[in-house]
Design a protein around this motif. Sequence first.
Motif, short mmCIF file in Angstrom:
data_model
loop_
_atom_site.label_atom_id
_atom_site.label_comp_id
_atom_site.label_asym_id
_atom_site.label_seq_id
_atom_site.Cartn_x
_atom_site.Cartn_y
_atom_site.Cartn_z
N THR A 55 -11.85 65.99 18.22
CA THR A 55 -11.33 64.83 17.48
C THR A 55 -10.65 63.82 18.39
O THR A 55 -10.41 62.67 17.98
N GLU A 60 -10.76 57.81 13.34
CA GLU A 60 -10.14 58.53 12.23
C GLU A 60 -11.14 58.93 11.16
O GLU A 60 -11.11 60.06 10.65
N GLN A 61 -12.06 58.02 10.81
CA GLN A 61 -13.02 58.31 9.74
C GLN A 61 -13.98 59.42 10.13
O GLN A 61 -14.27 60.32 9.33
N LYS A 64 -12.23 62.77 9.97
CA LYS A 64 -12.08 63.25 8.59
C LYS A 64 -13.38 63.85 8.07
O LYS A 64 -13.38 64.90 7.41
N GLU A 65 -14.49 63.19 8.36
CA GLU A 65 -15.78 63.70 7.89
C GLU A 65 -16.13 65.03 8.54
O GLU A 65 -16.63 65.94 7.89
N ARG A 68 -13.95 67.72 7.04
CA ARG A 68 -14.41 68.01 5.68
C ARG A 68 -15.65 68.90 5.71
O ARG A 68 -15.74 69.89 4.97
N GLU A 123 -1.45 65.14 10.93
CA GLU A 123 -2.48 64.40 10.19
C GLU A 123 -3.65 65.31 9.84
O GLU A 123 -4.18 65.26 8.72
N GLN A 127 -4.70 66.45 6.05
CA GLN A 127 -6.06 66.22 5.56
C GLN A 127 -6.66 67.50 5.00
O GLN A 127 -7.26 67.51 3.93
N GLU A 131 -7.81 68.27 1.26
CA GLU A 131 -9.15 68.74 0.91
C GLU A 131 -9.08 70.02 0.08
O GLU A 131 -9.79 70.19 -0.91
#
Length: 274
Positions: A55, A60-61, A64-65, A68, A123, A127, A131
């Motif tokens: 990471t 950031e996006q 997150k993906e 997830r 962070e 997240q 989730e």
Amino acid sequence: MQPSVIEMIYSQREEIMKQWKDGMNNLEQNQFSHSLPSNLYHETNGNFVTLILDTLEMDEQDAKERFRSFAEPLMHTGWPLSYFTKGLQLFRRILVQMMTTDENLESKKVFETLDEVENWVDEVINQLVGEYTGSWENTLHLQKLALNELSAPLIPVFEKISVMPLVGTIDTDRAKLIMENLLEGIIEHRSQVVLIDITGVPVVDTMVAHHIIQAAEAVRLVGAECILVGIRPEIAQTIVNLGIDLHKFSTKSTLRKGIETGLELTQRRIVSIS
């Protein structure tokens, strides 16, 4: 994050991964892997720490993906949230220890970047918690819908005799739906006898008994007779121990006996044809 810290992480990547895997294997006597194949647990640990380190190179996006995609399948197969949170806390401790012992990092820079490391890991934790919470709420919603679907409408089995089978746990919301279906069904089918079958109800406590008694009272108010059937021995013992009064309406141990009683109440009976 400051370039010197990123450089340290890259240069110490293999050592960070080794310490993290060792720490996860020893964490609370390996509490996460006791019910999992050893190779699956170790493989997941490797994928997890690799993802954390990767990471650093993502926006950031994308991060997150990726998180997830990694966490979702594990959530659905029952991995605990504590696996993720404790793993990330361990990762943070390893980084802080390395920063405070790395001679190439000035002490001033170490303290300046501690907040950055804290924010980065926090962070990720937030997240994953988000989730997990969303997945749990969605699962709970689907379970409630499934239970509502099990709250079948009143089923006519003979003329003037209907059965309502109850399956699963009964809470206040479900009891309200059962009551509505029960009363609407009595009017629709012109039932004179209603059998409430609790064979599929796993636990009958004071609250469940209260809902059943309310349903029976409502049945009487619309002019029908209520019979409670499916009382297993353990349920009968629980009712007695709780001091629940079910004397206001008839009770039978099986649906068959309840139907026989219902036929008698409507001046009918089952006979054998020779």
